[in-house]
Motif scaffolding. Structure first.
Motif, PDB file in Angstrom:
ATOM      1  N   PHE A 249     -56.695  15.973   5.107  1.00 29.09           N
ATOM      2  CA  PHE A 249     -55.932  16.601   6.185  1.00 29.09           C
ATOM      3  C   PHE A 249     -55.019  15.588   6.873  1.00 29.09           C
ATOM      4  O   PHE A 249     -53.860  15.880   7.153  1.00 29.09           O
ATOM      5  CB  PHE A 249     -56.872  17.237   7.207  1.00 29.09           C
ATOM      6  N   GLY A 250     -55.540  14.394   7.160  1.00 25.73           N
ATOM      7  CA  GLY A 250     -54.743  13.373   7.831  1.00 25.73           C
ATOM      8  C   GLY A 250     -53.548  12.929   7.001  1.00 25.73           C
ATOM      9  O   GLY A 250     -52.441  12.790   7.521  1.00 25.73           O
ATOM     10  N   LEU A 251     -53.770  12.709   5.712  1.00 28.84           N
ATOM     11  CA  LEU A 251     -52.673  12.287   4.836  1.00 28.84           C
ATOM     12  C   LEU A 251     -51.600  13.362   4.723  1.00 28.84           C
ATOM     13  O   LEU A 251     -50.398  13.065   4.761  1.00 28.84           O
ATOM     14  CB  LEU A 251     -53.219  11.929   3.448  1.00 28.84           C
ATOM     15  N   CYS A 252     -52.014  14.610   4.608  1.00 28.90           N
ATOM     16  CA  CYS A 252     -51.026  15.698   4.508  1.00 28.90           C
ATOM     17  C   CYS A 252     -50.230  15.845   5.800  1.00 28.90           C
ATOM     18  O   CYS A 252     -49.006  16.019   5.755  1.00 28.90           O
ATOM     19  CB  CYS A 252     -51.707  17.010   4.146  1.00 28.90           C
TER      20      CYS A 252
ATOM     21  N   SER B  91     -47.766  12.931   5.988  1.00 33.42           N
ATOM     22  CA  SER B  91     -46.697  13.098   4.993  1.00 33.42           C
ATOM     23  C   SER B  91     -45.719  14.200   5.373  1.00 33.42           C
ATOM     24  O   SER B  91     -44.504  14.022   5.286  1.00 33.42           O
ATOM     25  CB  SER B  91     -47.293  13.407   3.620  1.00 33.42           C
ATOM     26  N   MET B  92     -46.253  15.338   5.809  1.00 35.46           N
ATOM     27  CA  MET B  92     -45.375  16.464   6.134  1.00 35.46           C
ATOM     28  C   MET B  92     -44.516  16.169   7.363  1.00 35.46           C
ATOM     29  O   MET B  92     -43.339  16.539   7.403  1.00 35.46           O
ATOM     30  CB  MET B  92     -46.192  17.731   6.338  1.00 35.46           C
ATOM     31  N   ALA B  93     -45.068  15.497   8.366  1.00 34.57           N
ATOM     32  CA  ALA B  93     -44.274  15.123   9.543  1.00 34.57           C
ATOM     33  C   ALA B  93     -43.152  14.167   9.133  1.00 34.57           C
ATOM     34  O   ALA B  93     -42.011  14.304   9.592  1.00 34.57           O
ATOM     35  CB  ALA B  93     -45.155  14.489  10.608  1.00 34.57           C
TER      36      ALA B  93
ATOM     37  N   ALA C 164     -51.532  23.616   3.422  1.00 31.34           N
ATOM     38  CA  ALA C 164     -51.272  24.849   4.173  1.00 31.34           C
ATOM     39  C   ALA C 164     -51.383  24.626   5.679  1.00 31.34           C
ATOM     40  O   ALA C 164     -50.611  25.198   6.451  1.00 31.34           O
ATOM     41  CB  ALA C 164     -52.243  25.943   3.738  1.00 31.34           C
ATOM     42  N   THR C 165     -52.322  23.801   6.110  1.00 30.81           N
ATOM     43  CA  THR C 165     -52.474  23.535   7.543  1.00 30.81           C
ATOM     44  C   THR C 165     -51.483  22.488   8.044  1.00 30.81           C
ATOM     45  O   THR C 165     -51.428  22.231   9.248  1.00 30.81           O
ATOM     46  CB  THR C 165     -53.908  23.095   7.894  1.00 30.81           C
ATOM     47  N   SER C 166     -50.696  21.903   7.136  1.00 32.27           N
ATOM     48  CA  SER C 166     -49.738  20.857   7.519  1.00 32.27           C
ATOM     49  C   SER C 166     -48.292  21.324   7.509  1.00 32.27           C
ATOM     50  O   SER C 166     -47.403  20.543   7.844  1.00 32.27           O
ATOM     51  CB  SER C 166     -49.877  19.657   6.568  1.00 32.27           C
TER      52      SER C 166
ATOM     53  N   ALA D 147     -42.603   6.232  12.276  1.00 35.17           N
ATOM     54  CA  ALA D 147     -43.754   5.568  11.651  1.00 35.17           C
ATOM     55  C   ALA D 147     -44.958   5.598  12.588  1.00 35.17           C
ATOM     56  O   ALA D 147     -46.070   5.925  12.167  1.00 35.17           O
ATOM     57  CB  ALA D 147     -43.396   4.136  11.264  1.00 35.17           C
ATOM     58  N   VAL D 148     -44.745   5.300  13.854  1.00 34.39           N
ATOM     59  CA  VAL D 148     -45.832   5.302  14.832  1.00 34.39           C
ATOM     60  C   VAL D 148     -46.308   6.734  15.087  1.00 34.39           C
ATOM     61  O   VAL D 148     -47.504   7.016  15.081  1.00 34.39           O
ATOM     62  CB  VAL D 148     -45.390   4.621  16.149  1.00 34.39           C
ATOM     63  N   THR D 149     -45.357   7.647  15.307  1.00 30.24           N
ATOM     64  CA  THR D 149     -45.712   9.029  15.624  1.00 30.24           C
ATOM     65  C   THR D 149     -46.423   9.704  14.467  1.00 30.24           C
ATOM     66  O   THR D 149     -47.458  10.355  14.645  1.00 30.24           O
ATOM     67  CB  THR D 149     -44.457   9.823  16.035  1.00 30.24           C
ATOM     68  N   ALA D 150     -45.898   9.571  13.251  1.00 27.41           N
ATOM     69  CA  ALA D 150     -46.530  10.189  12.076  1.00 27.41           C
ATOM     70  C   ALA D 150     -47.901   9.564  11.812  1.00 27.41           C
ATOM     71  O   ALA D 150     -48.839  10.270  11.434  1.00 27.41           O
ATOM     72  CB  ALA D 150     -45.634  10.055  10.847  1.00 27.41           C
TER      73      ALA D 150
END
Length: 187
Positions: A43-46, A49-51, A113-115, A133-136
Motif C-alpha cells: 500500500f505504501g509503495l503504491c 508511486s501514484m502521487a 485501486a486504493t491509490s 520527494a518529501v511529500t510523496a
C-alpha cells in the motif's frame, strides 16, 4: 505545503488503504506480522508511486493552468473526498473475497485501486509549491504504517472502523481542498 498540512494529506490519502487493510485483517483468521508488513509495504509503495506519477503529469501541464490551479486542486480533492464520504455513508464494503486472497497479485490490485486518488492529488500538488520527494515519501510512510496497523487491528475492529476511516479521510481531503481554495482566492 509543509508540516501539518502534509501530514493531514498523507493521513487522508492513507484512509482507503487503512480501510482495506482492516478488511483484509478481518477476513483472515490470524494475520501475522509478516502479513501486516507485506500489506503495509504494498500500500505504501503504491501510494508513493501514484502521487509521484500524478505530480509528474501535473508538472508537464502546470504552465497552462497556473491561473486556475487552485480551482483544479479544489475540484480534484472535492471529487475524491466526496466519493470517499459517499462510500462511507452508503456503507459500501470492500470485496471481502478479494481481500482474503493472499497472493501478491491480489494484494497489488487492491493497493493500486486504493491509490488512484493519490495520482489525482499528485496532479494538484504539481500546482502547489511542494517538494514532491518529501511529500510523496511522507504519503508512502504514513500509508505503510496505516496498512500495517490496519491488518493488525482488522480482525477485531475492521467492520466498525473501516467506514469511519474512509469518512474521516474524505473529510480531510475536503478540508485541504477548501484551504487551498481560500488561500489562493482570499489571500
Amino acid at each position: 505545503m509543509l508540516g501539518v498540512t502534509s501530514l493531514v494529506l498523507a493521513v487522508s490519502l492513507s484512509m482507503d488503504s487503512f480501510a482495506a487493510a482492516l478488511g483484509r485483517g478481518a477476513v483472515q483468521k490470524r494475520p501475522g506480522l509478516s502479513e501486516a508488513l507485506r500489506v503495509g509495504f504494498a500500500f505504501g509503495l503504491c501510494q508513493l508511486s501514484m502521487a509521484s506519477i500524478g505530480w509528474a503529469v501535473g508538472s508537464a501541464f502546470a504552465g497552462f493552468v497556473q491561473a486556475i490551479d487552485h480551482w483544479i486542486a479544489f475540484g480534484l480533492l472535492l471529487l475524491i473526498g466526496g466519493s470517499m464520504i459517499r462510500n462511507a455513508l452508503a456503507g459500501e464494503e470492500d470485496d471481502e473475497a478479494a481481500a482474503a486472497r493472499s497472493g501478491w497479485l491480489a494484494l497489488l490490485t487492491v493497493a493500486v485501486a486504493t491509490s488512484i486518488d493519490a495520482s489525482a492529488v499528485g496532479v494538484g500538488l504539481a500546482m502547489a509549491d511542494v517538494n514532491i520527494a518529501v511529500t510523496a515519501s511522507l504519503i508512502g510512510v504514513v500509508t505503510f504504517l496505516m496498512g500495517f496497523g490496519g491488518v493488525l487491528l482488522g480482525r477485531a475492529a475492521g467492520p466498525l472502523l473501516g467506514r469511519r476511516a474512509e469518512l474521516i479521510g474524505g473529510l480531510g481531503l475536503l478540508a485541504i481542498g477548501t484551504k487551498i481554495l481560500v488561500e489562493h482566492t482570499l489571500l
